[in-house]
Design an enzyme around this catalytic site. Structure first.
Site, PDB file in Angstrom:
ATOM      1  CB  THR A   1      23.672 -52.699   8.112  1.00  0.00           C
ATOM      2  OG1 THR A   1      24.324 -52.938   9.355  1.00  0.00           O
ATOM      3  CG2 THR A   1      22.266 -52.187   8.346  1.00  0.00           C
TER       4      THR A   1
ATOM      5  CG  ASN B   1      23.304 -45.409  17.125  1.00  0.00           C
ATOM      6  OD1 ASN B   1      23.831 -44.303  16.985  1.00  0.00           O
ATOM      7  ND2 ASN B   1      22.021 -45.565  17.434  1.00  0.00           N
ATOM      8  CD  GLU B   2      25.474 -50.222  11.002  1.00  0.00           C
ATOM      9  OE1 GLU B   2      25.572 -51.199  11.778  1.00  0.00           O
ATOM     10  OE2 GLU B   2      24.820 -50.277   9.943  1.00  0.00           O
ATOM     11  N   PRO B   3      28.778 -50.438  14.735  1.00  0.00           N
ATOM     12  CG  PRO B   3      29.489 -52.642  14.550  1.00  0.00           C
ATOM     13  CD  PRO B   3      28.520 -51.665  13.964  1.00  0.00           C
TER      14      PRO B   3
END
Ligand code: F6R
Length: 633
Positions: A174, A155-157
């Site tokens: 990432t 779950n990225e920004p």
């Protein structure tokens, strides 16, 4: 008062092994408690570099302390997409290699998102994955790691608080951070299937692990900052049973460490006073001698004033302390008695060992000081601790062998042998798979390349040939990023060298944040050697002071600096040329990491940055400074 800063409970451990042991103990207790009640234990698991020590400890508990995983059901956070489960980089493979392949878990109890599912079916698949978790009774304990950008799972920004298991894009940062698992960045998938943030937050207990200095900044933001989707881990603040397990390095930016006077009673040692005053000066952007009573009060330092005198006394004391660290004579100033000089003036010519974990850390991290020590007539030895062979590219090796073949042809030297080495290397490298271990021959050649570069640097600085020592520590020689644990042999090699040289000074890398942990191991075995010699009252260390420099990644904090060696603009250039000699490490290295700067750029930025800090505090202005911390062993 810590609670007013930290929004999650935090457990700090001496190192990642100790932290992993604590987490493993908690997991083991939970599994056993559930087993006693004949209940399943539902674990949420993560991959990546962080949980490796945890899984190793769980495997040990299984083997040595009969911890059974028969009642364990697992759900993994994520998998790359697309990804075949049997691919080397898959998280299926990771889990099998590090945990499942070594314990008695029932394979049907293992759930890892499937990276082969048809794209159109992923939504339904995600809904079903979360339903499976619920049907199993919900996750009892979820293990998490944190990405440099604050991601949890993938779950990225920007990911929503309400997200469920789904297809999610990976940030480029990432992908860069994980590129070490792949052949090159372009092969890192752009997508993943990941548990959502709401899926994760439903776990009854969450254990977040973060290790190493690279995670310090994001841990601080996630734990002490506002809850925001820009930092997905900040959502963990909402969870009522989520603890961070940190090592000392990843905890170092928490307020309790950076400004402990704000979070509780402290002892005002000299270093602590320097830390408080320098931190305040940096925040106020003021030189030390311009700090006022108001500044002290704003910075929460009333207690310091109460216990340690007037503002001007403290300002002056800190100023003088820092001023006295600056010297152009790293081996002491002969014939002159300089009070409070960081080094002794006698003997005028000292025996010095510079320990360099890789074959270029000496010049990168302390090139200016290295040069001064030699110029000022000290007997400087360099101990290159590891061969550094994994950091040489295949292309570079082929170029060197090519040269040798030409050379042998030209001078009629055993041509058949070099031609054969060329043939073998060519065949091997052509068929080489990502991260495959090189043949011994190629590893040897890579080591040779680095040795020739190190010798050339020593010649450039003026070190005698007989003062160059290639230690080739055995722990390093795996041919892979993953090194062996250090052994007696690594310590003994240090003991032998120290006994032979009987140094007055040792300079060693105290930079523990290097990406593959080599510096830390080199430091530990060097320290063990010194401590043993000291305990045995050995003559060789009677007069020896230990000075630590930091590697290319970070500088000592102002309050830890005990000696600062200035460099003129010309000396900066001279150092740059010394670093250039390491051609195999130039123009992009094998393990570049997220920082795209070359080593000479990192070194220059860092040395100029240290000089700027001194300048801002009102101390003399220099082009660059190399800083050292004295270490009592
Ligand atoms: C892994 C995962 C990621 C990692 C994070 C930290 O399953 O979901 O969130 O936990 O990227 O990775 P490392 O531990 O490699 O620093």
């Amino acid at each position: 008062m810590i609670d007013s800063f930290e929004k999650n409970p935090i457990s700090i451990h001496e190192n990642n092994k100790a932290a992993a042991k604590a987490v493993a103990a908690e997991i083991a207790a939970l599994i056993r408690e559930k087993a006693k009640k004949d209940q399943p234990c539902i674990l949420g698991l993560a991959t990546g570099s962080t949980p490796k020590t945890l899984y190793a400890e769980l495997v040990r508990l299984h083997r040595e302390e009969k911890l059974s995983f028969k009642n364990v059901i697992t759900f993994n956070l994520d998998e790359y997409y697309p990804m075949q489960p049997d691919a080397k980089q898959s998280y299926h493979n990771f889990m099998h290699t590090h945990l499942f392949g070594h314990i008695d878990i029932d394979p049907k109890n293992i759930h890892i998102p499937d990276g082969t599912i048809d794209k159109s079916k992923i939504h339904a698949y995600g809904v079903e994955f979360d339903k499976q978790i619920e049907l199993a009774g919900g996750i009892d304990l979820q293990v998490l790691g944190i990405g440099l950008n604050g991601h949890i799972g993938f779950n990225e920004p920007g990911a929503s608080r309400n997200s469920i298991t789904r297809l999610a894009a990976l940030d480029n940062g990432t992908r860069l951070a994980n590129a070490y698992e792949f052949d090159n960045i372009s092969q890192v998938p752009r997508l993943s299937i990941t548990m959502g943030i709401s899926t994760i937050l439903k776990a009854k207990r969450i254990v977040m692990m973060a290790f190493g200095a690279s995670k310090a900044a994001i841990v601080h933001i996630a734990v002490e900052g506002q809850i925001t989707d820009k930092v997905p881990a900040s959502f963990l603040q909402e969870h009522t049973n989520c603890t961070y397990f940190l090592d000392e390095a990843s905890a170092q930016e928490l307020t309790r460490i950076t400004s402990p006077w704000l979070t509780g009673e402290i002892e005002w040692t000299e270093k602590m006073i320097r830390k408080a005053v320098c931190t305040m000066a940096a925040e106020e952007k003021k030189p030390l001698l311009m700090l006022t009573r108001d500044d002290y009060y704003h910075a929460g330092l009333a207690d310091l004033l109460e216990k340690h005198g007037t503002v001007s006394d403290i300002n002056l004391k800190v100023f003088n302390g820092l001023r006295d660290t600056i010297t152009g004579w790293p081996g002491g100033k002969p014939n002159e008695d300089v009070p409070r000089h960081p080094e002794r003036r006698n003997p005028a010519s000292k025996r010095v060992i510079i320990f360099s974990p890789h074959p270029d850390d000496d010049i990168i991290s302390m090139g200016g000081t290295f040069n001064r020590l030699v110029q000022q007539g000290h007997d400087v030895h360099v101990g290159y601790q590891t061969s550094g062979n994994i950091a040489v590219s295949d292309e570079f090796v082929m170029r060197q062998i090519d040269f040798t073949v030409e050379f042998d042809n030209a001078f009629n030297i055993d041509k058949s042998r070099s031609a054969k080495i060329w043939e073998d290397a060519l065949t091997f490298i052509k068929g080489k798979t990502p991260h495959q271990k090189d043949t011994q021959e190629i590893r040897d050649i890579k080591g040779m390349i680095r040795r020739t570069e190190a010798r050339a640097t020593c010649r450039y600085v003026g070190v005698k040939d007989q003062n160059i020592h290639f230690m080739n520590l055995p722990f390093y020689e795996t041919g892979l990023i993953q090194k062996n644990p250090p052994t007696e042999a690594d310590i003994q090699i240090h003991i032998d060298l120290i006994k032979k040289i009987k140094p007055h000074q040792i300079f060693a890398a105290g930079d523990f944040a290097d990406p593959h942990g080599t510096h830390k191991v080199c430091f530990d075995v060097m320290l063990a050697a010194l401590q043993r010699l000291k305990a045995a009252n050995d003559e060789s260390v009677k007069e020896c002071r230990l000075w630590l420099y930091r590697g290319a990644w970070a500088e000592w904090e102002m309050w830890n600096i005990d000696m600062a060696i200035p460099m003129s603009p010309d000396q900066v250039l001279q150092k740059r040329n010394g670093i250039f000699i390491h051609q195999s490490q130039k123009d992009g290295v094998v393990f570049q990491g997220a920082d795209s700067r070359e080593f000479w750029q990192r070194a220059e930025d860092r040395n100029a940055g240290t000089a700027d800090l001194f300048d801002q505090l009102g101390l003399p202005q220099y082009a660059a400074l190399e800083a050292f911390m004295r270490f009592e062993y």
